[in-house]
Design a protein around this motif. Structure first.
Motif, PDB file in Angstrom:
ATOM      1  N   VAL A 169      -0.571 -14.017  16.952  1.00 13.32           N
ATOM      2  CA  VAL A 169      -1.497 -13.364  16.017  1.00 13.32           C
ATOM      3  C   VAL A 169      -1.343 -11.848  16.084  1.00 13.32           C
ATOM      4  N   LEU A 170      -1.341 -11.297  17.293  1.00 15.41           N
ATOM      5  CA  LEU A 170      -1.237  -9.842  17.442  1.00 15.41           C
ATOM      6  C   LEU A 170       0.095  -9.315  16.923  1.00 15.41           C
ATOM      7  N   ALA A 171       1.142 -10.135  17.020  1.00 11.46           N
ATOM      8  CA  ALA A 171       2.466  -9.707  16.548  1.00 11.46           C
ATOM      9  C   ALA A 171       2.519  -9.584  15.026  1.00 11.46           C
ATOM     10  N   ARG A 172       1.577 -10.222  14.348  1.00 13.65           N
ATOM     11  CA  ARG A 172       1.564 -10.169  12.882  1.00 13.65           C
ATOM     12  C   ARG A 172       0.849  -8.930  12.360  1.00 13.65           C
ATOM     13  N   LEU A 173       0.277  -8.139  13.241  1.00 11.18           N
ATOM     14  CA  LEU A 173      -0.509  -6.972  12.833  1.00 11.18           C
ATOM     15  C   LEU A 173       0.345  -5.714  12.795  1.00 11.18           C
ATOM     16  N   THR A 174       0.201  -4.962  11.719  1.00  9.60           N
ATOM     17  CA  THR A 174       0.836  -3.653  11.604  1.00  9.60           C
ATOM     18  C   THR A 174      -0.234  -2.643  11.203  1.00  9.60           C
ATOM     19  N   ALA A 175      -0.479  -1.677  12.074  1.00 12.76           N
ATOM     20  CA  ALA A 175      -1.489  -0.651  11.801  1.00 12.76           C
ATOM     21  C   ALA A 175      -0.858   0.560  11.138  1.00 12.76           C
ATOM     22  N   ALA A 176      -1.600   1.205  10.264  1.00 15.84           N
ATOM     23  CA  ALA A 176      -1.105   2.409   9.590  1.00 15.84           C
ATOM     24  C   ALA A 176      -2.275   3.332   9.292  1.00 15.84           C
ATOM     25  N   THR A 177      -1.963   4.602   9.166  1.00 15.07           N
ATOM     26  CA  THR A 177      -2.983   5.585   8.790  1.00 15.07           C
ATOM     27  C   THR A 177      -2.702   6.191   7.418  1.00 15.07           C
ATOM     28  N   GLN A 178      -1.659   5.715   6.755  1.00 12.39           N
ATOM     29  CA  GLN A 178      -1.318   6.169   5.410  1.00 12.39           C
ATOM     30  C   GLN A 178      -1.290   4.976   4.465  1.00 12.39           C
ATOM     31  N   ARG A 179      -1.879   5.124   3.297  1.00 11.94           N
ATOM     32  CA  ARG A 179      -1.920   4.020   2.333  1.00 11.94           C
ATOM     33  C   ARG A 179      -0.542   3.616   1.842  1.00 11.94           C
ATOM     34  N   GLU A 180       0.420   4.511   1.943  1.00 10.14           N
ATOM     35  CA  GLU A 180       1.770   4.176   1.488  1.00 10.14           C
ATOM     36  C   GLU A 180       2.352   2.981   2.227  1.00 10.14           C
ATOM     37  N   ALA A 181       1.816   2.658   3.384  1.00  7.17           N
ATOM     38  CA  ALA A 181       2.296   1.502   4.145  1.00  7.17           C
ATOM     39  C   ALA A 181       2.023   0.189   3.406  1.00  7.17           C
ATOM     40  N   LEU A 182       1.189   0.246   2.372  1.00  7.52           N
ATOM     41  CA  LEU A 182       0.843  -0.950   1.606  1.00  7.52           C
ATOM     42  C   LEU A 182       1.794  -1.206   0.443  1.00  7.52           C
ATOM     43  N   ALA A 183       2.818  -0.412   0.322  1.00  8.51           N
ATOM     44  CA  ALA A 183       3.673  -0.454  -0.864  1.00  8.51           C
ATOM     45  C   ALA A 183       4.223  -1.840  -1.175  1.00  8.51           C
ATOM     46  N   ASP A 184       4.569  -2.614  -0.153  1.00  3.31           N
ATOM     47  CA  ASP A 184       5.251  -3.887  -0.392  1.00  3.31           C
ATOM     48  C   ASP A 184       4.395  -5.124  -0.134  1.00  3.31           C
ATOM     49  N   VAL A 185       3.093  -4.964   0.079  1.00  4.05           N
ATOM     50  CA  VAL A 185       2.267  -6.147   0.337  1.00  4.05           C
ATOM     51  C   VAL A 185       2.064  -6.931  -0.962  1.00  4.05           C
ATOM     52  N   ASP A 186       1.706  -8.209  -0.815  1.00  4.31           N
ATOM     53  CA  ASP A 186       1.517  -9.077  -1.974  1.00  4.31           C
ATOM     54  C   ASP A 186       0.058  -9.141  -2.424  1.00  4.31           C
ATOM     55  N   LEU A 187      -0.832  -8.802  -1.509  1.00  5.77           N
ATOM     56  CA  LEU A 187      -2.265  -8.804  -1.802  1.00  5.77           C
ATOM     57  C   LEU A 187      -2.912  -7.701  -0.986  1.00  5.77           C
ATOM     58  N   VAL A 188      -3.776  -6.928  -1.617  1.00  7.44           N
ATOM     59  CA  VAL A 188      -4.570  -5.941  -0.892  1.00  7.44           C
ATOM     60  C   VAL A 188      -6.029  -6.387  -0.931  1.00  7.44           C
ATOM     61  N   VAL A 189      -6.685  -6.332   0.232  1.00  6.49           N
ATOM     62  CA  VAL A 189      -8.125  -6.586   0.301  1.00  6.49           C
ATOM     63  C   VAL A 189      -8.801  -5.285   0.714  1.00  6.49           C
ATOM     64  N   GLU A 190      -9.606  -4.742  -0.169  1.00  3.51           N
ATOM     65  CA  GLU A 190     -10.333  -3.501   0.117  1.00  3.51           C
ATOM     66  C   GLU A 190     -11.641  -3.831   0.815  1.00  3.51           C
ATOM     67  N   ALA A 191     -11.886  -3.179   1.962  1.00  2.00           N
ATOM     68  CA  ALA A 191     -13.119  -3.421   2.716  1.00  2.00           C
ATOM     69  C   ALA A 191     -13.635  -2.106   3.292  1.00  2.00           C
ATOM     70  N   ILE A 192     -13.907  -1.152   2.390  1.00  2.00           N
ATOM     71  CA  ILE A 192     -14.400   0.155   2.825  1.00  2.00           C
ATOM     72  C   ILE A 192     -15.853   0.318   2.386  1.00  2.00           C
ATOM     73  N   ALA A 193     -16.353   1.531   2.460  1.00  2.00           N
ATOM     74  CA  ALA A 193     -17.768   1.808   2.196  1.00  2.00           C
ATOM     75  C   ALA A 193     -18.200   1.313   0.818  1.00  2.00           C
ATOM     76  N   GLU A 194     -19.452   0.811   0.737  1.00  2.00           N
ATOM     77  CA  GLU A 194     -20.008   0.292  -0.511  1.00  2.00           C
ATOM     78  C   GLU A 194     -20.473   1.467  -1.367  1.00  2.00           C
ATOM     79  N   ASP A 195     -19.472   2.216  -1.847  1.00  2.00           N
ATOM     80  CA  ASP A 195     -19.708   3.427  -2.629  1.00  2.00           C
ATOM     81  C   ASP A 195     -18.723   3.407  -3.792  1.00  2.00           C
ATOM     82  N   LEU A 196     -19.242   3.370  -5.022  1.00  2.00           N
ATOM     83  CA  LEU A 196     -18.378   3.187  -6.184  1.00  2.00           C
ATOM     84  C   LEU A 196     -17.359   4.309  -6.329  1.00  2.00           C
ATOM     85  N   ALA A 197     -17.765   5.536  -6.078  1.00  2.00           N
ATOM     86  CA  ALA A 197     -16.832   6.662  -6.213  1.00  2.00           C
ATOM     87  C   ALA A 197     -15.688   6.553  -5.206  1.00  2.00           C
TER      88      ALA A 197
END
Length: 406
Positions: free
Chosen positions: A190-218
């Protein structure tokens, strides 16, 4: 059971049941999804339409009609469909037909029962999932996908934040090992499947993004605009929002057809429900893929459209708000109300205990959203709820809410 317990049950639970009928009669959600939402999202022993069949539609209709004659509150007026079913003799389990069909007291298939070959299929290939956020919800979602065999790229604002996600997941996996549900090799996988990043560009090739940040529309709008720039074409963009308009998030992208809601419930690693929320522009293939993916990771998907509260919050919070109004009007004791609802309805918590767990500030915000959307006078936030928030009595997290936790 005392008369007071029965009265409390009818006063608070029957309008909730009525609201569920209205949700069903407008085709906002299927009977199965309404019932599953409240079972798996709230831990209720039965969904509201099943409860109606068990109590008897005529009994509930008559109690509501009497309440409406006294209060004039539209929430107490029996739903049109409730009147229609009673007139047709569809009184519930006892008559063999209500919202469901029965034989020898058990539910049997009817024309609304999904066929075995109607299970959703993955219409988009999903191999790598991206998660934006590092809070409790985000960490749980990362764990859900990684434990189900997906590579997960998760993005936080700092290494300290992303390290916190790994630490939380490691702690959860260690707990599973201590209970004999996992071994060290499984934890390592399980831990081997995790890749941490601090830049959104790391998401360039994913097939699905799940957003789970602050409940703020802006804040969410800015994120979706950036995801549209970064993430490859064909990827699905989803949000875990519980109350904000998904249509507005889709509108800032150039691909609204792939934007959808995936409302996980907290804690995501444990709670079974995911509300899959489509906008008018979400493609059927994206909807089906997300529902199939939800099942693949061991969750229960329920489908609904993009409006305030979706299924669970739209049914739950008016009931909680009504409980506060009873106290506001001096017609009950909160300890007794909590006990009565647990005893008679079989709910895991009484309304005031649950408000304190959710957070009274969060509860007030959701009730305000419901009132703004539906303009239903009965949805006006209770004065007592507004007061506990103004006084800083936000619930368990603050040490005091309707109950005292000091």
């Amino acid at each position: 059971m005392t008369d007071t317990t029965e009265q409390t049950f009818r006063e608070l639970v029957f309008p909730y049941l009525n609201h569920a009928v209205r949700m069903y009669e407008t085709s906002y959600a299927t009977r199965a999804d309404i019932d599953a939402a409240m079972r798996f999202g709230c831990g209720y022993p039965s969904g509201p339409l099943t409860v109606l069949d068990e109590l008897g539609l005529g009994v509930v209709r008559d109690v509501l009609a009497a309440r409406f004659a006294e209060s004039g509150d539209n929430l107490h007026k029996p739903a049109d469909l409730l009147d229609e079913l009673v007139a047709e003799g569809r009184l519930g389990k006892e008559s063999g037909r209500g919202f469901y069909t029965y034989a020898d007291g058990a539910v049997v298939a009817d024309d609304e029962t999904p066929s075995a070959d109607s299970a959703p299929q993955l219409r988009h290939e999903i191999t790598t999932v991206g998660v934006v956020g590092t809070g409790t919800m985000a960490s749980g979602i990362v764990e859900v996908f990684a434990k189900s065999g997906y590579d997960v790229v998760f993005v936080g604002r700092s290494t300290e934040k992303t390290d916190g996600v790994v630490a939380a997941i490691t702690k959860s996996l260690d707990k599973a090992i201590s209970r004999g549900k996992l071994d060290e090799a499984g934890k390592a996988d399980v831990l081997a499947r995790l890749t941490a990043a601090t830049q959104r560009e790391a998401l360039a090739d994913v097939d699905l993004v799940v957003e789970a940040i602050a409940e703020d529309l802006a804040v969410k709008t800015e994120l979706f605009r950036d995801l549209d720039r970064i993430v490859k074409q064909g990827a699905i963009l989803s949000t875990t929002t519980s109350s904000l308009p998904i249509t507005e998030l889709a509108g800032v992208t150039g691909r609204p057809e792939v934007v959808i809601g995936m409302h996980f419930f907290n804690p995501a690693a444990i709670m079974k429900l995911v509300e899959v929320v489509t906008t008018e522009l979400t493609s059927p293939e994206v909807d089906e893929t997300v529902r199939a993916l939800t099942a693949k990771v061991g969750k229960v998907a329920v489908s609904c459209g993009d409006r305030a509260g979706f299924i669970v919050n739209a049914l739950l919070f008016p009931y909680l708000n009504d409980a506060v109004k009873v106290i506001d009007e001096g017609r009950g004791d909160l300890e007794e109300i909590d006990a009565a609802i647990k005893e008679k309805a079989g709910f895991p918590m009484g309304p005031f205990a649950l408000l304190d767990v959710v957070g009274n500030d969060v509860s007030l915000a959701i009730q305000q959203e419901l009132y703004a959307e539906f303009k239903e006078p009965g949805f006006t936030p209770a004065a007592g709820l507004e007061k506990v928030v103004a006084d800083g009595h936000l619930g368990r997290k603050a040490g005091r809410g309707f109950h005292d936790y000091s």
